[in-house]
Design a protein around this motif. Sequence first.
Motif, mmCIF file in Angstrom:
data_model
loop_
_atom_site.group_PDB
_atom_site.id
_atom_site.type_symbol
_atom_site.label_atom_id
_atom_site.label_comp_id
_atom_site.label_asym_id
_atom_site.label_seq_id
_atom_site.Cartn_x
_atom_site.Cartn_y
_atom_site.Cartn_z
ATOM 1 N N HIS A 136 0.873 -1.165 0.000
ATOM 2 C CA HIS A 136 0.000 0.000 0.000
ATOM 3 C C HIS A 136 0.915 1.220 0.000
ATOM 4 C CE1 HIS A 136 -3.685 -2.341 0.963
ATOM 5 N NE2 HIS A 136 -2.821 -3.138 1.553
ATOM 6 N N ASN A 137 0.996 1.872 -1.142
ATOM 7 C CA ASN A 137 1.985 2.925 -1.287
ATOM 8 C C ASN A 137 1.500 4.289 -0.821
ATOM 9 O OD1 ASN A 137 3.969 1.217 -2.422
ATOM 10 N ND2 ASN A 137 2.938 1.316 -4.411
ATOM 11 N N ARG A 138 0.210 4.454 -0.629
ATOM 12 C CA ARG A 138 -0.300 5.761 -0.199
ATOM 13 C C ARG A 138 -0.069 5.949 1.296
ATOM 14 N NH1 ARG A 138 -6.226 6.776 -1.378
ATOM 15 N NH2 ARG A 138 -5.585 8.917 -0.962
ATOM 16 N N PRO A 139 0.338 7.130 1.717
ATOM 17 C CA PRO A 139 0.492 7.383 3.158
ATOM 18 C C PRO A 139 -0.842 7.197 3.881
ATOM 19 C CG PRO A 139 1.527 9.119 1.859
ATOM 20 C CD PRO A 139 0.732 8.286 0.892
ATOM 21 N N TYR A 140 -0.778 6.596 5.059
ATOM 22 C CA TYR A 140 -2.009 6.377 5.821
ATOM 23 C C TYR A 140 -2.707 7.694 6.154
ATOM 24 C CZ TYR A 140 -0.605 1.486 6.551
ATOM 25 O OH TYR A 140 -0.260 0.175 6.371
ATOM 26 N N SER A 141 -1.932 8.733 6.438
ATOM 27 C CA SER A 141 -2.548 10.025 6.760
ATOM 28 C C SER A 141 -3.394 10.526 5.600
ATOM 29 C CB SER A 141 -1.467 11.048 7.118
ATOM 30 O OG SER A 141 -0.837 10.712 8.325
ATOM 31 N N GLU A 142 -2.935 10.299 4.375
ATOM 32 C CA GLU A 142 -3.684 10.725 3.195
ATOM 33 C C GLU A 142 -4.991 9.961 3.080
ATOM 34 O OE1 GLU A 142 -2.828 10.051 -1.444
ATOM 35 O OE2 GLU A 142 -1.335 11.331 -0.453
ATOM 36 N N ILE A 143 -4.941 8.656 3.371
ATOM 37 C CA ILE A 143 -6.159 7.846 3.338
ATOM 38 C C ILE A 143 -7.140 8.332 4.408
ATOM 39 C CG2 ILE A 143 -7.070 5.509 3.677
ATOM 40 C CD1 ILE A 143 -4.335 4.506 2.595
ATOM 41 N N MET A 144 -6.628 8.650 5.586
ATOM 42 C CA MET A 144 -7.491 9.141 6.659
ATOM 43 C C MET A 144 -8.123 10.481 6.300
ATOM 44 S SD MET A 144 -5.114 8.074 9.909
ATOM 45 C CE MET A 144 -6.332 8.373 11.206
ATOM 46 N N GLU A 145 -7.396 11.318 5.595
ATOM 47 C CA GLU A 145 -7.921 12.633 5.226
ATOM 48 C C GLU A 145 -9.096 12.547 4.267
ATOM 49 O OE1 GLU A 145 -4.389 14.503 3.816
ATOM 50 O OE2 GLU A 145 -3.696 15.062 5.828
ATOM 51 N N GLU A 146 -9.282 11.404 3.635
ATOM 52 C CA GLU A 146 -10.420 11.182 2.750
ATOM 53 C C GLU A 146 -11.569 10.474 3.460
ATOM 54 O OE1 GLU A 146 -8.726 8.994 -0.457
ATOM 55 O OE2 GLU A 146 -7.549 10.682 -1.212
ATOM 56 N N SER A 147 -11.431 10.274 4.759
ATOM 57 C CA SER A 147 -12.416 9.555 5.557
ATOM 58 C C SER A 147 -13.152 10.532 6.471
ATOM 59 C CB SER A 147 -11.701 8.492 6.399
ATOM 60 O OG SER A 147 -11.117 9.083 7.559
ATOM 61 N N PRO A 148 -14.115 10.041 7.256
ATOM 62 C CA PRO A 148 -14.749 10.922 8.238
ATOM 63 C C PRO A 148 -13.763 11.482 9.262
ATOM 64 C CG PRO A 148 -16.096 8.972 7.876
ATOM 65 C CD PRO A 148 -14.800 8.720 7.178
ATOM 66 N N PHE A 149 -12.618 10.831 9.438
ATOM 67 C CA PHE A 149 -11.634 11.251 10.450
ATOM 68 C C PHE A 149 -10.505 12.004 9.745
ATOM 69 C CE2 PHE A 149 -13.916 7.496 11.743
ATOM 70 C CZ PHE A 149 -14.417 7.892 12.970
ATOM 71 N N ASN A 150 -10.866 13.159 9.195
ATOM 72 C CA ASN A 150 -9.989 13.822 8.236
ATOM 73 C C ASN A 150 -9.134 14.935 8.828
ATOM 74 O OD1 ASN A 150 -11.918 15.868 8.544
ATOM 75 N ND2 ASN A 150 -13.000 15.292 6.662
ATOM 76 N N GLU A 151 -9.239 15.154 10.117
ATOM 77 C CA GLU A 151 -8.282 16.035 10.788
ATOM 78 C C GLU A 151 -7.222 15.140 11.411
ATOM 79 O OE1 GLU A 151 -9.885 18.856 13.493
ATOM 80 O OE2 GLU A 151 -10.768 20.085 11.893
ATOM 81 N N VAL A 152 -6.041 15.102 10.798
ATOM 82 C CA VAL A 152 -5.029 14.111 11.137
ATOM 83 C C VAL A 152 -3.805 14.778 11.746
ATOM 84 C CG1 VAL A 152 -3.609 12.219 10.269
ATOM 85 C CG2 VAL A 152 -5.840 12.671 9.231
ATOM 86 N N GLU A 153 -3.398 14.236 12.865
ATOM 87 C CA GLU A 153 -2.176 14.667 13.554
ATOM 88 C C GLU A 153 -1.221 13.478 13.613
ATOM 89 O OE1 GLU A 153 -0.760 15.931 18.095
ATOM 90 O OE2 GLU A 153 -2.879 15.515 17.660
ATOM 91 N N GLU A 154 0.050 13.733 13.345
ATOM 92 C CA GLU A 154 1.048 12.677 13.434
ATOM 93 C C GLU A 154 1.945 12.894 14.655
ATOM 94 O OE1 GLU A 154 3.248 12.224 9.824
ATOM 95 O OE2 GLU A 154 1.562 11.296 8.764
ATOM 96 N N VAL A 155 2.173 11.815 15.386
ATOM 97 C CA VAL A 155 3.043 11.837 16.561
ATOM 98 C C VAL A 155 4.092 10.750 16.377
ATOM 99 C CG1 VAL A 155 3.181 11.573 19.072
ATOM 100 C CG2 VAL A 155 1.152 12.639 18.041
ATOM 101 N N ARG A 156 5.346 11.091 16.583
ATOM 102 C CA ARG A 156 6.434 10.116 16.453
ATOM 103 C C ARG A 156 7.039 9.856 17.835
ATOM 104 N NH1 ARG A 156 8.059 9.381 11.068
ATOM 105 N NH2 ARG A 156 7.015 10.832 9.631
ATOM 106 N N VAL A 157 7.193 8.593 18.148
ATOM 107 C CA VAL A 157 7.762 8.187 19.437
ATOM 108 C C VAL A 157 8.960 7.274 19.166
ATOM 109 C CG1 VAL A 157 7.349 7.044 21.638
ATOM 110 C CG2 VAL A 157 5.488 8.318 20.526
ATOM 111 N N PRO A 158 10.182 7.740 19.409
ATOM 112 C CA PRO A 158 11.352 6.885 19.175
ATOM 113 C C PRO A 158 11.419 5.755 20.196
ATOM 114 C CG PRO A 158 12.007 8.953 20.183
ATOM 115 C CD PRO A 158 10.543 9.078 19.883
ATOM 116 N N VAL A 159 12.018 4.635 19.791
ATOM 117 C CA VAL A 159 12.154 3.495 20.683
ATOM 118 C C VAL A 159 13.496 2.814 20.425
ATOM 119 C CG1 VAL A 159 10.903 1.985 19.085
ATOM 120 C CG2 VAL A 159 11.086 1.339 21.474
ATOM 121 N N HIS A 160 14.172 2.445 21.493
ATOM 122 C CA HIS A 160 15.433 1.708 21.410
ATOM 123 C C HIS A 160 15.210 0.312 21.974
ATOM 124 C CE1 HIS A 160 19.702 0.728 21.654
ATOM 125 N NE2 HIS A 160 19.460 0.279 22.880
ATOM 126 N N ARG A 161 15.666 -0.690 21.242
ATOM 127 C CA ARG A 161 15.524 -2.076 21.685
ATOM 128 C C ARG A 161 16.862 -2.788 21.547
ATOM 129 N NH1 ARG A 161 10.881 -2.239 17.771
ATOM 130 N NH2 ARG A 161 9.020 -1.636 18.933
#
Length: 265
Positions: A178-203
């Motif tokens: 699925h090459n389209r960004p998920y945020s773009e898909i969400m923006e075409e849905s009822p949940f179209n105000e999209v915020e992205e949060v990044r959380v780094p993790v070390h393992r």
Amino acid sequence: MSLFTGTTSYYRQFRPGIPEDVAAALDRAASTRTDGPRRLLDLGTGTGLVAEALLDRFGDIIAVDNDADMLAAAESALRPQLPEGSSLSLVQSTAEDFTPPAGWQAELVTICRAFHWLDQAAVLTLLDEQVAPDGVVAIFGDNSFWVAGSPWKEAVRDVVKSFLGEERRAGAGTFQHHNRPYSEIMEESPFNEVEEVRVPVHRTWTAESILGYLYSTSFAAPHLFGDRLKEFEAAVKNRLTDFSASDIFPEENEFLIRLGRRGRK
């Protein structure tokens, strides 16, 4: 046969859980309730890793998966931890076919490491009826080993390819990208105000935990190797010795959380 046939025990033991910082971000994003416990709907719950991370933050949880073995593992892990007075329902269903109880709407819907398996637009449309008016849909995950982020992970992926072919497997078939960004898909849905949060993790991984993780995936499930499984294990361990003499393999990863709320029409 499920895409994850034979992976359940590995999934529960070796799939990395949901970090506290991710759970806290989801908690902050969800609205509150004044007339009862907050409600969480976890789609594609697998063995319940997301629900487990949020057990103390939501008092009414429905976790959905279409794999009976995964749900049984989730039941065994989550039920003993359930806080007194809280409700947990485990439902065998696809996300596309799931219907909540009448009048039940979630303050938070979580879809972790599973959105790529879904009919994305259809599920987001269905959720419009299943999410509270001020609720949020969270689509999130970290990077798979297939998306190499370090030399040792590239080497492990190359070993998988040498046994199973260049194309990423998805059970008996191949993975459909699925090459389209998920945020773009969400923006075409009822949940179209999209915020992205990044959380780094070390393992930190070992050869055993790397193999356990691989066996939890649809692209390297144990049954895919047939009678060459032991040969594959030996090949991975041998390749990893090029990167560590102490069986310690660090990983820098991150969770990308996409939070969708109802907005403009």
